[in-house]
Design a protein around this motif. Sequence first.
Motif, PDB file in Angstrom:
ATOM      1  N   ILE A 140       0.856  -1.188   0.000  1.00 19.66           N
ATOM      2  CA  ILE A 140       0.000   0.000   0.000  1.00 19.66           C
ATOM      3  C   ILE A 140       0.890   1.234   0.000  1.00 19.66           C
ATOM      4  N   VAL A 141       0.524   2.213  -0.810  1.00 19.35           N
ATOM      5  CA  VAL A 141       1.168   3.523  -0.764  1.00 19.35           C
ATOM      6  C   VAL A 141       0.088   4.565  -0.525  1.00 19.35           C
ATOM      7  N   ASN A 142       0.187   5.271   0.588  1.00 20.54           N
ATOM      8  CA  ASN A 142      -0.749   6.345   0.899  1.00 20.54           C
ATOM      9  C   ASN A 142      -0.160   7.687   0.476  1.00 20.54           C
ATOM     10  N   VAL A 143      -1.001   8.558  -0.043  1.00 14.92           N
ATOM     11  CA  VAL A 143      -0.546   9.893  -0.421  1.00 14.92           C
ATOM     12  C   VAL A 143      -0.861  10.849   0.724  1.00 14.92           C
ATOM     13  N   SER A 144       0.179  11.281   1.408  1.00 18.27           N
ATOM     14  CA  SER A 144       0.059  12.249   2.489  1.00 18.27           C
ATOM     15  C   SER A 144       0.394  13.635   1.930  1.00 18.27           C
ATOM     16  N   ALA A 185       4.063   5.657   2.796  1.00 21.31           N
ATOM     17  CA  ALA A 185       3.390   6.856   2.311  1.00 21.31           C
ATOM     18  C   ALA A 185       4.381   7.761   1.598  1.00 21.31           C
ATOM     19  N   ILE A 186       3.862   8.600   0.734  1.00 21.22           N
ATOM     20  CA  ILE A 186       4.641   9.678   0.145  1.00 21.22           C
ATOM     21  C   ILE A 186       4.008  10.992   0.592  1.00 21.22           C
ATOM     22  N   ALA A 187       4.853  11.997   0.822  1.00 21.01           N
ATOM     23  CA  ALA A 187       4.371  13.300   1.293  1.00 21.01           C
ATOM     24  C   ALA A 187       4.874  14.373   0.332  1.00 21.01           C
ATOM     25  N   PRO A 188       4.093  14.695  -0.685  1.00 22.04           N
ATOM     26  CA  PRO A 188       4.532  15.690  -1.660  1.00 22.04           C
ATOM     27  C   PRO A 188       4.448  17.113  -1.118  1.00 22.04           C
ATOM     28  N   GLY A 189       5.307  17.967  -1.668  1.00 25.81           N
ATOM     29  CA  GLY A 189       5.178  19.401  -1.469  1.00 25.81           C
ATOM     30  C   GLY A 189       4.212  19.948  -2.510  1.00 25.81           C
ATOM     31  N   TYR A 190       4.488  21.163  -2.997  1.00 29.48           N
ATOM     32  CA  TYR A 190       3.588  21.744  -3.991  1.00 29.48           C
ATOM     33  C   TYR A 190       3.849  21.112  -5.359  1.00 29.48           C
ATOM     34  N   VAL A 191       2.810  20.514  -5.940  1.00 32.53           N
ATOM     35  CA  VAL A 191       2.910  19.845  -7.239  1.00 32.53           C
ATOM     36  C   VAL A 191       1.875  20.449  -8.177  1.00 32.53           C
ATOM     37  N   TRP A 231       7.095   8.068  -9.478  1.00 30.02           N
ATOM     38  CA  TRP A 231       8.303   7.250  -9.368  1.00 30.02           C
ATOM     39  C   TRP A 231       8.522   6.759  -7.940  1.00 30.02           C
ATOM     40  N   ALA A 232       8.224   7.609  -6.965  1.00 32.01           N
ATOM     41  CA  ALA A 232       8.366   7.195  -5.569  1.00 32.01           C
ATOM     42  C   ALA A 232       7.375   6.085  -5.234  1.00 32.01           C
ATOM     43  N   ILE A 244      11.019  -2.331   3.278  1.00 36.59           N
ATOM     44  CA  ILE A 244      10.650  -0.986   3.720  1.00 36.59           C
ATOM     45  C   ILE A 244       9.155  -0.956   4.009  1.00 36.59           C
ATOM     46  N   THR A 245       8.794  -0.618   5.230  1.00 40.53           N
ATOM     47  CA  THR A 245       7.382  -0.486   5.578  1.00 40.53           C
ATOM     48  C   THR A 245       7.244   0.472   6.758  1.00 40.53           C
ATOM     49  N   GLY A 246       6.112   1.149   6.822  1.00 35.82           N
ATOM     50  CA  GLY A 246       5.859   2.104   7.893  1.00 35.82           C
ATOM     51  C   GLY A 246       6.592   3.423   7.729  1.00 35.82           C
ATOM     52  N   GLN A 247       7.049   3.723   6.513  1.00 30.49           N
ATOM     53  CA  GLN A 247       7.867   4.912   6.284  1.00 30.49           C
ATOM     54  C   GLN A 247       7.129   5.951   5.431  1.00 30.49           C
ATOM     55  N   VAL A 248       7.618   7.179   5.508  1.00 27.99           N
ATOM     56  CA  VAL A 248       7.078   8.271   4.696  1.00 27.99           C
ATOM     57  C   VAL A 248       8.229   8.878   3.891  1.00 27.99           C
ATOM     58  N   ILE A 249       8.083   8.906   2.579  1.00 27.45           N
ATOM     59  CA  ILE A 249       9.070   9.549   1.721  1.00 27.45           C
ATOM     60  C   ILE A 249       8.538  10.937   1.359  1.00 27.45           C
ATOM     61  N   THR A 250       9.298  11.958   1.709  1.00 32.92           N
ATOM     62  CA  THR A 250       8.897  13.336   1.436  1.00 32.92           C
ATOM     63  C   THR A 250       9.442  13.768   0.080  1.00 32.92           C
ATOM     64  N   ILE A 251       8.557  14.269  -0.764  1.00 33.11           N
ATOM     65  CA  ILE A 251       8.927  14.676  -2.119  1.00 33.11           C
ATOM     66  C   ILE A 251       8.642  16.172  -2.221  1.00 33.11           C
ATOM     67  N   ASP A 252       9.569  16.976  -1.710  1.00 36.23           N
ATOM     68  CA  ASP A 252       9.301  18.409  -1.603  1.00 36.23           C
ATOM     69  C   ASP A 252      10.449  19.291  -2.057  1.00 36.23           C
ATOM     70  N   ALA A 253      11.436  18.686  -2.750  1.00 35.43           N
ATOM     71  CA  ALA A 253      12.594  19.444  -3.231  1.00 35.43           C
ATOM     72  C   ALA A 253      13.304  20.192  -2.100  1.00 35.43           C
ATOM     73  N   GLY A 254      13.254  19.618  -0.916  1.00 36.34           N
ATOM     74  CA  GLY A 254      13.954  20.198   0.222  1.00 36.34           C
ATOM     75  C   GLY A 254      13.193  21.268   0.984  1.00 36.34           C
ATOM     76  N   LEU A 255      11.924  21.462   0.670  1.00 36.29           N
ATOM     77  CA  LEU A 255      11.122  22.503   1.317  1.00 36.29           C
ATOM     78  C   LEU A 255      11.161  22.410   2.833  1.00 36.29           C
ATOM     79  N   THR A 256      10.952  21.215   3.374  1.00 43.04           N
ATOM     80  CA  THR A 256      10.850  21.060   4.825  1.00 43.04           C
ATOM     81  C   THR A 256      12.192  20.793   5.498  1.00 43.04           C
ATOM     82  N   ALA A 257      13.274  20.734   4.701  1.00 42.87           N
ATOM     83  CA  ALA A 257      14.587  20.471   5.289  1.00 42.87           C
ATOM     84  C   ALA A 257      15.260  21.741   5.787  1.00 42.87           C
TER      85      ALA A 257
END
Length: 286
Positions: A140-144, A185-191, A231-232, A244-257
């Motif tokens: 399962i991949v959830n979109v956060s 899950a994946i956590a996108p920034g502004y797309v 792709w993620a 890999i399970t129970g993880q969130v990959i953030t796709i935000d081009a470094g916004l939250t870093a």
Amino acid sequence: MSAAPAHDLAGHTVLVTGASGPKIGSGVCDALHAAGARLVINDLNDEHVGRTVHRYPGAVGVVGDVSRPDDVARMFNEAIDRAGPLTGLVNNAGVGLITPMLDATQAEFDRIVDIDFRGVWLMSQAFARSVAAHGRPGAIVNVSSVHAGKTIGRYAIYASAKAAVEGLTRACAVEFGPIGVRCNAIAPGYVPINRDLVPPDYPAPDASWIATHTNSEQVLQRVIEPIDCGWAAQFLLSEQSRCITGQVITIDAGLTARLYNGDMSARIYADRERQATLRAEGQDAR
């Protein structure tokens, strides 16, 4: 053991909810189809589902509301009857809300929670039951969203729902792991939307705002596209993420870093240089 082909999804059948729009779902479908997966396209509108199915040879469509238990049960029955047992689920369906929390209505709150959170739970539960019944592993991949961790004013209810999705992601990983289901899950920034999938007169966002966001708020100065999210998701559904399970990959081009945006960082650097110059000249740097 020989290495599996990178992110290969041949032989996989993946249900993608909210898949017929020009947003993140379009990138998810593009990536999964290119990797060899057979798609099951879900959305609320039969015409929109039909158009999306037409873009992906071999895909099938199931119309339904992810927040309604009866619809969810029917969708899974239809999907399995027409495409065989499912091996993947992408919980992409979701709606937004931008309003001050003091002004939000009960109906607005219920709509966000029903679709963005309850729908993810219902779909994930049905998927896990299906996997257990067919004796095959699944993912399962959830979109956060980046709003799950950091947000701005007027996004309180939406941000809370996405934070709940990330909590559910971890809980599903723990509970479903013993039956062979991974959940991430994946956590996108502004797309921005995919303009190729909308008519010319479809309202476009302010280009100057996007440029400022990209160049000042993000660490990587490039616009995030739906396919980046796709792709993620593809990786998280593939054999190469099997541990890999129970993880969130953030796709935000470094916004939250970063701590400060580009403009504030430049002001801080300039002041530090000013103070250093004054000290070198023997002046008071205060």
